[in-house]
Design an enzyme around this catalytic site. Sequence first.
Site, mmCIF file in Angstrom:
data_model
loop_
_atom_site.group_PDB
_atom_site.id
_atom_site.type_symbol
_atom_site.label_atom_id
_atom_site.label_comp_id
_atom_site.label_asym_id
_atom_site.label_seq_id
_atom_site.Cartn_x
_atom_site.Cartn_y
_atom_site.Cartn_z
ATOM 1 N N LYS A 41 1.071 -1.075 -0.443
ATOM 2 C CA LYS A 41 -0.031 -0.416 0.007
ATOM 3 C C LYS A 41 0.432 1.138 -0.311
ATOM 4 O O LYS A 41 2.225 1.384 0.110
ATOM 5 C CB LYS A 41 -1.413 -0.007 1.388
ATOM 6 C CG LYS A 41 -1.781 -1.412 1.426
ATOM 7 C CD LYS A 41 -2.696 -1.466 0.484
ATOM 8 C CE LYS A 41 -3.466 -2.943 0.438
ATOM 9 N NZ LYS A 41 -4.985 -2.983 -0.204
HETATM 10 C C1 LIG Z 1 -5.852 -4.150 0.366
HETATM 11 C C2 LIG Z 1 -7.250 -3.061 0.616
HETATM 12 C C3 LIG Z 1 -7.782 -3.935 1.411
HETATM 13 C C4 LIG Z 1 -7.871 -4.989 2.934
HETATM 14 O O1 LIG Z 1 -6.942 -4.654 3.989
HETATM 15 P P1 LIG Z 1 -5.676 -5.676 4.748
HETATM 16 O O2 LIG Z 1 -4.363 -5.252 5.721
HETATM 17 O O3 LIG Z 1 -4.645 -6.491 4.058
HETATM 18 O O4 LIG Z 1 -6.071 -6.782 5.548
HETATM 19 C C5 LIG Z 1 -9.645 -3.888 1.746
HETATM 20 N N1 LIG Z 1 -9.843 -3.178 1.298
HETATM 21 C C6 LIG Z 1 -8.656 -2.732 0.069
HETATM 22 C C7 LIG Z 1 -10.032 -2.083 -1.208
HETATM 23 C C8 LIG Z 1 -7.546 -2.933 -0.375
HETATM 24 O O5 LIG Z 1 -7.439 -3.005 -1.224
#
Ligand SMILES: *Cc1c(COP(=O)(O)O)cnc(C)c1O
Length: 378
Positions: free
Chosen positions: A180
């Site tokens: 991210k």
């Molecule tokens: C990455 C992501 C999540 C989940 O996050 P995690 O930390 O991997 O549990 C939820 N929603 C979206 C749109 C994402 O891109």
Amino acid sequence: MIRVAQPCVGEEEVNAVREVILSGHYVSGPKVKEFEDRFAEYLGVRYAVAVNSGTAALHIALAVLETGPGDEVIVPPLTFFSTIAAVLHQCAVPVFADIHPESYCLDPEDVENRITPRTKAIIPVHLYGNSAEMDEIRDIADKHGLRVIEDAAQAHGTEYKGQRVGSLGDIGCFSFFATKHMTTGEGGILVTNNEGWADLARMIRSHGMADRDSHDYLGYNYRMNEMAAAIGIVQLGKLDGFNKERIENTLFLINELDKRNIPWLRTPALKEHIKHTFFWCPVLVDEEKLGMSTKRLVELLHKEGIETRHRYWEPLYKQKILTDKNVCLNRLGIQVSYNNVYLQNAEKIAGKVIGLPNRIGLTKGEIDHILETLSNIK
Ligand SMILES: *Cc1c(COP(=O)(O)O)cnc(C)c1O
């Protein structure tokens, strides 16, 4: 290989973690508190509650807003699965509304079409670093007495009319997974301006404990640890710099691609009132004009040393967990079928958006190679 994403960390993160390891204080300590305070300040909200994933943040948000068995939650069909997994974990029913064909985020008009007496909340997802149309969604929610949970897991620092996303709904959720905008290894955070909800969220993340010996709520172990928070503090300090470079790389790519006027490729539509932070540089492929499938294109680019993102291949309502009646909600006696769901814009776009490399540290030579390869693809 030109990588599409890569965590951006260095000695500062290493030193921050080293300090925590040697301190012997790993859980519920000063680093988590500091990270929460700084993140809340960054977004311009009163409270932040750090957890161990973005999925956990979404799950807690739904629990805090008392979403329960049979309640309906309106979601987009193009997102990571955990947006709806969180709904299902509350035994609530995901109801899909279509996306807008240009923003790839929830289309407010179609959201309104999906409201029933059982609707409890709306989860706009700020996909690929863009922002959903929050004013319209807020108006619809207010008109019908619904809650808004922002899934901002792909939009750290994205702004809608000058305000950071995540701060616009009732509760905002972020992820700090490795790829991210910023990372804590794994992690997430939930933000809100409501003190009661923040307190309840803290309780749910830590076994529903009101104090050391009292369990007042069926909670979870969703806590963020001190090492992760220490990385998060350093990363948050770098986030604006990361975003600046990500935006520069992406706008350069978009401008150059537009100049080249490649007939099979559509660059993302940008809006004046949104500061897009380009988690992806999403380009839409016209398979007919290109004369090959997007999957084939992805393979060809890979052979040329260009890694791409290519999610989501299908609208989420086609996942087995929803279509197979033995798997999920129906087992709990909640009658729901997804076999006839068909959302036009999502169907048109699913599987045809690829994300070009736009990450921090991309060189001019690498960008040129991407542009040349796309211009010459046959
Ligand atoms: C990455 C992501 C999540 C989940 O996050 P995690 O930390 O991997 O549990 C939820 N929603 C979206 C749109 C994402 O891109």
